[in-house]
Every structure is written in structure tokens, then in C-alpha cells.
Design an enzyme around this catalytic site. Sequence first.
Site, PDB file in Angstrom:
ATOM      1  NE  ARG A 165      -5.569   1.063   2.654  1.00 42.16           N
ATOM      2  CZ  ARG A 165      -5.102   1.283   1.421  1.00 42.16           C
ATOM      3  NH1 ARG A 165      -5.351   0.436   0.459  1.00 42.16           N
ATOM      4  NH2 ARG A 165      -4.408   2.366   1.168  1.00 42.16           N
TER       5      ARG A 165
ATOM      6  CG  ASP B 272      -2.075  -0.989   1.074  1.00 42.83           C
ATOM      7  OD1 ASP B 272      -2.426  -1.320  -0.075  1.00 42.83           O
ATOM      8  OD2 ASP B 272      -2.595  -1.437   2.114  1.00 42.83           O
TER       9      ASP B 272
HETATM   10  C1  OGA Z   1      -6.438  -2.889   0.407  1.00 45.98           C
HETATM   11  C2  OGA Z   1      -6.440  -4.058  -0.493  1.00 45.98           C
HETATM   12  C3  OGA Z   1      -7.486  -6.213  -0.855  1.00 45.98           C
HETATM   13  C4  OGA Z   1      -8.783  -6.867  -0.551  1.00 45.98           C
HETATM   14  O1  OGA Z   1      -7.482  -2.631   1.016  1.00 45.98           O
HETATM   15  O2  OGA Z   1      -5.388  -2.249   0.536  1.00 45.98           O
HETATM   16  O3  OGA Z   1      -5.523  -4.221  -1.257  1.00 45.98           O
HETATM   17  O4  OGA Z   1      -8.825  -8.113  -0.563  1.00 45.98           O
HETATM   18  N1  OGA Z   1      -7.470  -4.898  -0.343  1.00 45.98           N
HETATM   19  O5  OGA Z   1      -9.753  -6.138  -0.300  1.00 45.98           O
HETATM   20 MN    MN Z   2      -3.872  -2.752  -0.707  1.00 44.10          MN
END
Ligand code: OGA
Ligand code: MN
Length: 302
Positions: free
Chosen positions: A293, A125
Site C-alpha cells: 500500500r 486511511d
Molecule cells: C488498507 C486496508 C484492507 C484489506 O490497506 O488500508 O484497510 O482488505 N486494507 O487489506
Molecule cells: Mn485501510
Amino acid sequence: MSQSNALRREVDAAPAPQAQSFDINPLPGPVGAEIIGLDLSRELTAADFSRVHQAHLDHHLLVFRDQRITPRQHIDFSRRFGPLMIHVLHQFHLAGHPEILTVSNIVEDGKPIGLGDAGKYWHSDISYKELPSLGSLLHAQELPSEGGDTLFANMHLAYDTLPAALRNAVVGKRAVHSYLAQYGQLQKEGNWRPNLSAQQIAQVREVVHPVVRTHPENGRRALFVSEGFTTHIVGMPEDESRALLAELFAHSVRAEHIYRHRWQPHDLVFWDNRSLIHLAGGTPDHLRRKLYRTTIEGDVPF
Ligand code: OGA
Ligand code: MN
């Protein structure tokens, strides 16, 4: 009562955090541990926090089961590890909480409520910033009855097991990371990605990071390239760079480096973006999925 007395009363009234008894169970694969019996809606004692912090360094990913926490509590816990990053796609910030990015395939009134194709390519990320992320915390809100897994690859292991020729090829190399690396492609593949404003584009100017980084807390080396955000290797002819990156990507995600997370209700998963890359396994279109997130800022990779 004077104002300072009133303040003192409030401070005195705040109960001291209580120690919690919880288990840290390593997962069988190359990444991760499960935390059972810890309630993150309560403030952690210094000792409990330090156990969690050490477990995170040891396992690179922690699954906190059964967390009935609010967005506020999710943010407060995340902040204990560092400042939080505000994602460039303000369209998908949770209302009232810009520190939270909604990751979801749900469409309401014809509009996506979150980033529906988050993680479609392997990535770490926010590696496209000068200060990439230390780690992210993803909290399950609504899960599909099938699919929707998230995969994580251990980039320390990927580095340690690099064949000698590849290891020699990456010594001292640096690579360009760009938020826009796959953006146009993702726009073609689905309807999730808004056109970026000039202001948003200005926030995501490409950056250069070492191909192999040293983890600032555990001292181990890790590969730090991904198909999601790494565009090319600095100072290398385009075709050679593409070939080398393809080999590094393929090696990174060998089966023995991977943990597949199968989400359970109220899971909070906290991973280390300096040690791992991750991928969304994909959700059938007709099933709803929503997660929140937060993303912690890290330091300049070296
Ligand atoms: C994130 C991502 C993957 C998912 O939220 O950074 O990469 O499985 N998510 O939702
Ligand atoms: Mn991600």
C-alpha cells in the site's frame, strides 16, 4: 564532453511517453470503475493521466487490472497525485521503500511481515492526522484462494441519504479521530500489533475533523466518521455522542452503499479516502495474503 552536454544528452535520450488506449468501465454498484488495457509500468502522457484522474473523481475507486509493476513504479505512479505518507508502523515498511506499507497475514520466522489485521474496522486511511489521506493504492502480491475481499462504502451517498433527524444532528459538528481508537482492542484480538514506542505515540496525537466534509475536488459533501478511528463528537455528552456515532456508522455501511472488491492477481486498487470508507472482509488464517500500500496525503478537511 562538458557536464552540461552530458546531462542534455540524457534528457534528450529519455523517450517521450506514448499515449495508451484503455477502457474505463464503470462497475455496476455505487462505487468504482475498472481500467482495462493501461500499463502503469509505463509513464503516462498528460492526457492519459488526466483521464485517469477524472475517472477517479467520478467513480471514487479504480481497479487497474493486471499491473506487473515494481514497488518503485507503484510509488512513482502514486506520487503523481500528491506527496506520499509514511506509515507510523515502520515495522511493516517494505525494505528500501518506506512509502510502502506491507499488508499481510504472513508470519516468517515467528514474525509478521506486515500488518495482518489492517482494515478490521471500517475506516478512512490516516483520518487521524491533521492532513488525512487523499487516497490509497493497494497492489495485490499474493492472494488467498478464498476470502480476502475488501469492502468500500460510498460516504457521499451515505450523507445524501441521511434521514432528516440525523442530518440535523450532525450540522456543524466536529469529531475526534485517533489512531489509538481501536489499537488496544486489536492487540487483544490478535498478535499483529507491536506495542507503540513513545516516539510513535507522539506521531499520532488525536485530531478534530468536521463530521461532514466537502470534497475539495468534486464539491460534494461526505460523512467523515468511522468506527476505526472516530472516538467521539466534540462538545456532546459521552452517551449521546456514542449513540449518534453508532447511528452514523450503521447508516454509512448499508448494503446499497457498498462495493465488495474480489481481488484478482495483479490488481491495483486506487480509492479516494475523502469519499469512501473501507473494511477488510477477512482471510482464513491458513491462507496467505500479501498486498503493498501507498498512501497519498490530502488536505485539511472542511
Ligand atoms: C488498507 C486496508 C484492507 C484489506 O490497506 O488500508 O484497510 O482488505 N486494507 O487489506
Ligand atoms: Mn485501510
